[in-house]
Design an enzyme around this catalytic site. Structure first.
Site, PDB file in Angstrom:
ATOM      1  N   LYS A 223       6.383   4.300  10.293  1.00 26.81           N
ATOM      2  CA  LYS A 223       7.496   4.177  11.231  1.00 26.81           C
ATOM      3  C   LYS A 223       8.812   4.596  10.573  1.00 26.81           C
ATOM      4  O   LYS A 223       9.578   5.384  11.116  1.00 26.81           O
ATOM      5  CB  LYS A 223       7.587   2.754  11.766  1.00 26.81           C
ATOM      6  N   GLU A 229       3.323   2.705  -0.163  1.00 24.31           N
ATOM      7  CA  GLU A 229       1.989   3.252  -0.364  1.00 24.31           C
ATOM      8  C   GLU A 229       1.799   4.560   0.390  1.00 24.31           C
ATOM      9  O   GLU A 229       1.262   5.540  -0.145  1.00 24.31           O
ATOM     10  CB  GLU A 229       0.925   2.234   0.086  1.00 24.31           C
ATOM     11  N   GLY A 285       2.571  -2.939  14.198  1.00 25.20           N
ATOM     12  CA  GLY A 285       1.607  -2.071  13.528  1.00 25.20           C
ATOM     13  C   GLY A 285       0.170  -2.372  13.882  1.00 25.20           C
ATOM     14  O   GLY A 285      -0.625  -1.465  14.144  1.00 25.20           O
ATOM     15  N   ARG A 286      -0.194  -3.645  13.914  1.00 23.54           N
ATOM     16  CA  ARG A 286      -1.590  -4.010  14.181  1.00 23.54           C
ATOM     17  C   ARG A 286      -1.948  -3.891  15.656  1.00 23.54           C
ATOM     18  O   ARG A 286      -3.098  -4.111  16.031  1.00 23.54           O
ATOM     19  CB  ARG A 286      -1.863  -5.409  13.659  1.00 23.54           C
ATOM     20  N   GLU A 371      -2.921 -11.556  10.324  1.00 23.59           N
ATOM     21  CA  GLU A 371      -1.511 -11.215  10.216  1.00 23.59           C
ATOM     22  C   GLU A 371      -0.740 -11.774  11.404  1.00 23.59           C
ATOM     23  O   GLU A 371       0.444 -12.085  11.298  1.00 23.59           O
ATOM     24  CB  GLU A 371      -1.330  -9.699  10.117  1.00 23.59           C
ATOM     25  N   HIS A 402     -29.480 -10.333   5.886  1.00 27.45           N
ATOM     26  CA  HIS A 402     -30.055 -10.351   4.545  1.00 27.45           C
ATOM     27  C   HIS A 402     -28.978 -10.578   3.498  1.00 27.45           C
ATOM     28  O   HIS A 402     -29.160 -10.251   2.326  1.00 27.45           O
ATOM     29  CB  HIS A 402     -30.794  -9.042   4.283  1.00 27.45           C
ATOM     30  N   LYS A 522       5.631  -7.169  -1.627  1.00 31.19           N
ATOM     31  CA  LYS A 522       6.117  -5.784  -1.645  1.00 31.19           C
ATOM     32  C   LYS A 522       7.457  -5.692  -2.375  1.00 31.19           C
ATOM     33  O   LYS A 522       7.691  -4.765  -3.161  1.00 31.19           O
ATOM     34  CB  LYS A 522       6.245  -5.263  -0.219  1.00 31.19           C
TER      35      LYS A 522
END
Length: 560
Positions: A223, A229, A285-286, A371, A402, A522
């Site tokens: 954005k 990152e 964002g999510r 979040e 399993h 961050k």
């Protein structure tokens, strides 16, 4: 700052010492009710109601939900629904769809529902209908997608683009990668799609190892176009591209597009702002996979497939907005989550998709759920005295059987489970799908009813081994059974969980749409990076553990 509209309930009030949730009559009634039903076994509930499996199931928006294998009675449901009413859930739903600023701590609207509204809809925010803006971006995305998939868009050397790499992190990565994997069956198989998010250089190195820069296009999703990152990976991508194309700087415009709102930073990077796809501060964002953040998804499945997915989102939105709570899929799932989290003390929820294409769905839900509702204060800033935000996790079946199902069946922790399966396979092979679905139904049956000592003994099991083969049962589960995994079905599933998260957050009174918890680490990383790179011995002012780790790393780094 955009003030928007705020419903009276959302206006900040003077904090009180106790969150309002504890004072609700339905909450107190649920606490008393829990004491009467906590030891009732699902075997008894099904024995007393032979039609329970049919009665506690609903179908809406193309999804069948069997919630009969939950440790609930009709009284439980009545009280949970009353809690939703006392918490003002209906008003909060209306406020969200109306465009009110329900993201209290950031004073923002929460309008991901506008991202999938039909072209003729009207959703007003700050005096403006935002739907035409949404469709303008969708149309721009579709035009770009057609050029790229048809080969009209060429790379710098004139070669056709065959490889698309999405660079993002968090919601700018988890949504696109989940959607691509979920809808791979519908994707353009002549193209390669990869995703880079981790700042670990291995992520980027492996993504491009076998690719030709002349045939590769990067979608950089940020954005602000300053995310640490993402921009670190984007600059590495730029270096890789220029190295492969003899350092021709003007090649960037043919091999990079941006999903951002920061035109100046996009231009500074070298991307033509005509190839920038925007979104809005009312998109978290999510909750953004159906915005321009989903550009890679649209390129993979085509504009028509992407719009089918949006239609699925919208159908679930309308169901959530209008259906009575007792027949409302997201509301019921959200209330059941609260029942186990706050009364049974269940700390986790397992999401178990019996569909290989949904292998990244649990990871996507981890961000969406944790979040959103991993909060310790209410919207008014009052510290909660009850649990919020359970841990979501899971893996596709039958692999998980399993692995961790042993703990779910015979461990000491109560783990409510969501099983997701589809009536029809996209890849029908012999008996495979019948065997897959048989496992779904068998697992929910085993979890619910278990196996008694009498049953084990009747099988001729030696006495000393009987305790090891006992299954207590009474382990709750939901089963979601849509028809087939299509783009539309994926949209419905994602919206279902989005609105379930909303339901939980509204009742807990937390702000499900901020994420201040990701900021501190961050910020500290930004302080530490120069301390790791400084050729001199910098003064360290962290705690003794962090100082020691920094010095240790610097020593190992210097030793080669």
């Amino acid at each position: 700052m955009d003030q928007g509209r705020r419903s009276p309930e959302l206006v900040r009030k003077q904090p009180t010492s106790v969150p309002a949730l504890r004072r609700r009559p339905a909450w107190a009634a649920l606490e008393r009710h829990y004491q009467t039903v906590k030891d009732v076994h699902l075997r008894q509930l099904f024995a007393e109601d032979r039609k329970r499996g049919d009665r506690l199931a609903i179908e809406a928006a193309g999804i069948y939900l069997d919630y009969s294998k939950n440790r609930i009675t009709d009284q439980t449901l009545t009280l949970l629904l009353r809690l939703a009413e006392e918490s003002g859930l209906r008003d909060r739903i209306d406020a969200m769809f109306r465009g009110d600023n329900i993201n209290v701590s950031e004073n923002r609207a929460v309008l991901h529902v506008a991202l999938r509204a039909p072209r003729d809809a009207s959703i007003i925010h700050d005096g403006r209908n935002v739907v035409p803006d949404v469709h303008a971006v969708l149309d721009k995305m579709a035009g770009f997608t057609h050029r790229l998939r048809s080969g009209a868009w060429k790379g710098h050397t004139g070669k056709r683009i065959r490889h698309v790499i999405n660079i993002g992190i968090g919601g700018s990565d988890l949504g696109p990668v989940m959607a691509y994997e979920a809808l791979r069956h519908y994707s353009e198989r002549a193209m390669t799609f990869r995703f880079v998010s981790n700042v670990d250089g291995t992520d980027f190195a492996e993504a491009v190892r076998d690719l030709d820069p002349a045939e590769t296009l990067f979608i950089v999703s940020s954005k602000t176009f300053t995310t640490l990152e993402t921009m670190t990976n984007a600059r590495t991508a730029r270096d890789w591209l220029l190295a492969g194309l003899n350092g021709e700087a003007d090649a960037i415009a043919s091999h990079f597009v941006a999903v951002s709102t920061n035109a100046s930073e996009v231009a500074k990077f070298g991307i033509d702002t005509a190839n920038m796809f925007g979104f809005w501060d009312w998109v978290g964002g999510r909750y953004s996979m159906d915005s321009a953040i989903g550009l890679s998804t649209m390129v993979a499945i085509g504009p028509d497939g992407f719009r089918d997915m949006l239609n699925g989102f919208h159908e679930m939105d309308e169901h959530f907005r209008s259906a009575p709570f007792e027949r409302n899929l997201p509301v019921l799932m959200g209330l059941l989550a609260i029942w186990y989290n706050n009364f049974f003390g269940a700390q986790t929820v397992a999401v178990l998709p019996y569909e290989q294409y949904l292998k990244r769905f649990p990871a996507y839900l981890q961000q969406l759920t944790m979040e959103s509702n991993g909060k310790h204060v209410t919207g008014d800033g009052i510290t909660v005295d009850y649990d919020t935000g359970p841990i979501y996790w899971g893996e596709p079946g039958t692999n998980g059987q399993h692995s961790f199902y042993q703990l779910i069946h015979q461990g000491t922790r109560l783990i409510p489970c969501d099983f997701i399966a589809f009536a029809h396979s996209l890849n029908p092979l012999g008996r495979h799908h019948d065997m897959l679905l048989a496992n779904v139904f068998a697992q929910t049956e085993a979890l619910a009813f278990g196996k008694t000592a009498e049953q084990v003994e009747a099988e001729g099991t030696p006495d000393w081994r009987v305790p090891h083969r006992l299954f207590a049962g009474n382990r709750p589960s939901n089963t979601l059974l849509p028809d087939k995994l299509t783009p539309e079905a994926l949209g419905k599933l994602v919206a279902l969980y989005e609105h379930s998260v909303f339901t939980q957050g509204m009742i807990w009174q937390v702000d499900s749409y901020d994420q201040w918890g990701v900021e501190l680490g961050k910020a500290l990383a930004q302080q530490i990076i120069p301390q790791l790179e400084d050729p001199t011995e910098p003064e360290l002012k962290h705690d003794s553990s962090t100082n020691a780790l920094i010095r240790r790393y610097r020593k190992l780094k210097a030793s080669g």
